[in-house]
Design an enzyme around this catalytic site. Structure first.
Site, PDB file in Angstrom:
ATOM      1  N   ASP A 181      -0.940  11.885   0.801  1.00 36.75           N
ATOM      2  CA  ASP A 181      -1.170  12.249  -0.820  1.00 36.75           C
ATOM      3  C   ASP A 181      -0.730  13.661  -1.377  1.00 36.75           C
ATOM      4  OD1 ASP A 181      -1.764   9.296  -1.368  1.00 36.75           O
ATOM      5  OD2 ASP A 181      -3.044   9.733   0.510  1.00 36.75           O
TER       6      ASP A 181
ATOM      7  N   LYS B 196      -0.300  -1.103   4.376  1.00 40.41           N
ATOM      8  CA  LYS B 196      -0.487   0.343   4.795  1.00 40.41           C
ATOM      9  C   LYS B 196      -0.299   0.340   6.408  1.00 40.41           C
ATOM     10  CE  LYS B 196      -3.603   4.224   4.232  1.00 40.41           C
ATOM     11  NZ  LYS B 196      -4.583   4.973   3.751  1.00 40.41           N
TER      12      LYS B 196
ATOM     13  N   ASP C  61      -0.028  10.036   5.768  1.00 41.27           N
ATOM     14  CA  ASP C  61      -0.151   9.507   4.497  1.00 41.27           C
ATOM     15  C   ASP C  61      -1.035  10.475   3.859  1.00 41.27           C
ATOM     16  OD1 ASP C  61      -0.470   8.114   2.113  1.00 41.27           O
ATOM     17  OD2 ASP C  61      -2.048   6.922   3.080  1.00 41.27           O
TER      18      ASP C  61
ATOM     19  N   ASP D  57       0.329   7.707  -6.791  1.00 36.45           N
ATOM     20  CA  ASP D  57      -0.741   7.389  -6.042  1.00 36.45           C
ATOM     21  C   ASP D  57      -0.876   8.987  -4.966  1.00 36.45           C
ATOM     22  OD1 ASP D  57      -3.002   7.170  -4.895  1.00 36.45           O
ATOM     23  OD2 ASP D  57      -1.995   5.256  -3.774  1.00 36.45           O
TER      24      ASP D  57
ATOM     25  N   TRP E 117      -5.734  -3.224  -3.010  1.00 37.55           N
ATOM     26  CA  TRP E 117      -5.517  -2.528  -1.663  1.00 37.55           C
ATOM     27  C   TRP E 117      -6.929  -2.366  -0.962  1.00 37.55           C
ATOM     28  CZ3 TRP E 117      -8.202   2.103  -0.014  1.00 37.55           C
ATOM     29  CH2 TRP E 117      -8.013   2.419   1.374  1.00 37.55           C
TER      30      TRP E 117
ATOM     31  N   ASP F  17       3.722   1.902  -1.223  1.00 43.97           N
ATOM     32  CA  ASP F  17       3.413   3.180  -1.537  1.00 43.97           C
ATOM     33  C   ASP F  17       4.007   3.905  -0.418  1.00 43.97           C
ATOM     34  OD1 ASP F  17       1.706   5.680  -0.620  1.00 43.97           O
ATOM     35  OD2 ASP F  17       0.023   4.714  -1.681  1.00 43.97           O
TER      36      ASP F  17
ATOM     37  N   GLU G  62      -1.117  -4.331  -1.694  1.00 45.71           N
ATOM     38  CA  GLU G  62      -0.465  -3.030  -1.141  1.00 45.71           C
ATOM     39  C   GLU G  62      -0.872  -2.963   0.262  1.00 45.71           C
ATOM     40  OE1 GLU G  62      -2.232   0.372  -2.816  1.00 45.71           O
ATOM     41  OE2 GLU G  62      -1.162   1.824  -2.000  1.00 45.71           O
TER      42      GLU G  62
ATOM     43  N   HIS H 206       3.776   2.997  -5.685  1.00 46.07           N
ATOM     44  CA  HIS H 206       2.743   4.064  -5.573  1.00 46.07           C
ATOM     45  C   HIS H 206       3.417   5.200  -5.039  1.00 46.07           C
ATOM     46  CE1 HIS H 206      -1.465   1.958  -5.520  1.00 46.07           C
ATOM     47  NE2 HIS H 206      -0.987   1.817  -6.654  1.00 46.07           N
TER      48      HIS H 206
ATOM     49  N   HIS I  87       2.854   5.085   3.277  1.00 44.90           N
ATOM     50  CA  HIS I  87       2.271   4.075   3.994  1.00 44.90           C
ATOM     51  C   HIS I  87       3.253   3.260   4.868  1.00 44.90           C
ATOM     52  CE1 HIS I  87      -1.432   2.870   1.233  1.00 44.90           C
ATOM     53  NE2 HIS I  87      -1.137   4.240   1.244  1.00 44.90           N
TER      54      HIS I  87
HETATM   55  C1  RNT Z   1      -4.759   3.846  -0.196  1.00 39.27           C
HETATM   56  C2  RNT Z   1      -3.776   3.315  -1.037  1.00 39.27           C
HETATM   57  C3  RNT Z   1      -4.464   3.236  -2.407  1.00 39.27           C
HETATM   58  C4  RNT Z   1      -5.403   4.443  -3.090  1.00 39.27           C
HETATM   59  C5  RNT Z   1      -5.890   3.994  -4.317  1.00 39.27           C
HETATM   60  C6  RNT Z   1      -7.069   5.218  -4.430  1.00 39.27           C
HETATM   61  O1  RNT Z   1      -4.041   4.281   1.075  1.00 39.27           O
HETATM   62  O2  RNT Z   1      -2.734   4.101  -1.196  1.00 39.27           O
HETATM   63  O3  RNT Z   1      -3.552   2.832  -3.347  1.00 39.27           O
HETATM   64  O4  RNT Z   1      -4.660   5.384  -2.647  1.00 39.27           O
HETATM   65  O5  RNT Z   1      -6.130   2.887  -4.617  1.00 39.27           O
HETATM   66 ZN    ZN Z   2      -1.369   3.709  -2.815  1.00 41.80          ZN
END
Ligand code: RNT
Ligand code: ZN
Length: 421
Positions: A299, A231, A297, A329, A188, A262, A229, A289, A265
């Site tokens: 988290d 985003k 996003d 994640d 990523w 993810d 990955e 993720h 994302h």
């Molecule tokens: C960031 C991505 C990535 C990170 C990690 C720390 O937007 O989701 O995967 O969260 O690699």
């Molecule tokens: Zn991620």
């Protein structure tokens, strides 16, 4: 919860599910095989071990300053061990390259990383029975300070990050070899910009070329697998992200690479559960993720939401346990971090428990016959079938606290360990 209560509830659940043609023992066998990859970066708010006070960059952010975060590799491992002791089953740990252990070797820059810098992680994993996954760290570094890495205009900077990623791929291979389980290596990158960008194509072409260069170095599939990955946006890259979903989906499909989805994302109303059955037709594997975006996003800790349930159901319905890898994640710095691990991982397991217990044969039959009311009604009933009794039994069987009693256990660890940091 008493053992006898758990067993009684389980026996009732087993009989109830049998009425609907669901074999509970078989579901438990599958649940046992679900290894979830716990992200090491929840333990220390994505600080890493290079410069623990260094700034987190790359458009990702933690909020909150709950006391007791892990400050050293030893503390990170201890906290993950604690979390693992409250999660039934055998699981994986996902490490980032900036968690290298330089104590025996001296410090090197990211393009010079070698397996020896992660040997202590491998030894720890071996001792505890975990498997490892890995990530290149293309953020929180001076060579990513202007927001670009593998897609940078300067070929020397691009080369630095190509070298870093390949160093990480070699490390992953060694982790997989020593631990006897393919290590999943995720790429990523934060690349993007805050405002309107006119040369979008240039950066994407650069990224494609960098990836081509990276994958020229062949690795052994039995020991490591690559995934990429995408985003939608980051903090400071609101207008343009080089590695968008279309970019990586195109790259992955054209080059037979695993795609990472993810859950945070995508557009706020876009869900990843519906992508599973499409993507599996064209990409070899999917890495997840699992996160919980709230308005952006953000988290947040994973909870048993509708989307998490839909995701687990889609994977089980597609019979894709072997092709979909489940990783977490999120990074919440505002609450007890061990609690964050345990709640998120157990929520994920609960979603899979429900999904594995779904009366799918009957539902498919209704759907095939166009009996849509019947399908809807059974789906609705399935939500309140006694799946929790099966999960509690699974915890007990694995020697892990069932039910909310883990709260007190985490409070005790806080009193004994994290509050003293
Ligand atoms: C960031 C991505 C990535 C990170 C990690 C720390 O937007 O989701 O995967 O969260 O690699
Ligand atoms: Zn991620």
């Amino acid at each position: 919860m008493k053992e006898q209560q758990i067993t009684q509830a389980f026996e009732y659940a087993k009989a109830r599910y049998a009425e609907l043609g669901v074999d509970v023992e078989q579901a438990i066998e599958k649940l046992e095989k679900l290894s979830i990859s716990l992200h090491c970066w929840q333990a220390d708010d994505v600080a890493g071990c290079e410069a623990p006070d260094g700034a987190l960059t790359g458009g990702i952010q933690t909020t909150g300053n709950y006391p007791g975060k892990a400050r050293t590799i030893a503390e990170i491992r201890a906290d993950i061990d604690k979390a693992m002791s409250l999660i039934p089953g055998e699981h994986r740990v996902n490490i980032h390259a900036f968690y290298a252990d330089f104590s025996e070797t001296g410090v090197v820059d990211r393009d010079q990383l070698e397996p020896k810098h992660f040997q202590s992680w491998i030894d720890w994993a071996k001792e505890k029975g975990y498997k490892l996954d890995f990530n290149a760290t293309c953020f929180s570094h001076e060579k990513s300070a202007d927001g670009f890495t593998l897609s940078h205009r300067d070929p020397a900077i691009r080369q630095f990050w190509v070298d870093h990623v390949n160093a990480c791929r070699r490390i992953s291979e060694e982790m997989g070899r020593q631990l006897n389980s393919a290590c999943i290596h995720n790429i990523w990158i934060p690349d993007g910009s805050k405002d309107v960008t006119v040369d979008r194509a240039l950066y994407r072409k650069n990224l494609k070329e960098s990836l081509d260069k990276i994958f020229e170095m062949k690795t052994n599939d039995n020991y490591m697998r690559d995934c990429i990955e995408s985003k939608l946006f980051g903090i400071g890259s609101e207008s343009y992200v080089v590695g968008s979903h279309e970019f990586y989906m195109g790259y992955g499909v054209a080059n037979n690479k695993m795609i990472t989805l993810d859950s945070g994302h995508f557009h706020p109303t876009e869900v990843i559960s519906d992508k599973i059955s499409s993507l599996l037709l064209f990409a070899p594997e999917i890495m997840l993720h699992v996160s919980r975006g709230v308005r952006w996003d953000s988290d947040h800790v994973v909870l048993l939401t509708d989307e998490l349930q839909a995701l687990a159901h889609e994977i089980v319905r597609a019979n894709a346990f072997d092709r979909v890898h489940v990783g977490l994640d999120y990074f919440d710095a505002s609450i007890n971090r061990i609690g964050a691990y345990v709640v998120g991982t157990r929520a994920t397991q609960k979603a899979f428990t429900q999904a594995l217990l779904e009366p799918i044969a009957k539902l498919r039959e209704y759907e095939a016959k166009g009996q849509n009311f019947e399908r809807m009604a059974l789906l609705e009933e399935a939500k309140s079938l006694p799946w929790a009794a099966v999960y509690n039994y699974f915890c007990m069987k694995k020697g892990v606290i069932a039910g909310e009693a883990y709260i007190a256990d985490i409070q005790q660890y806080e009193a004994d360990v994290t509050s003293k940091r």
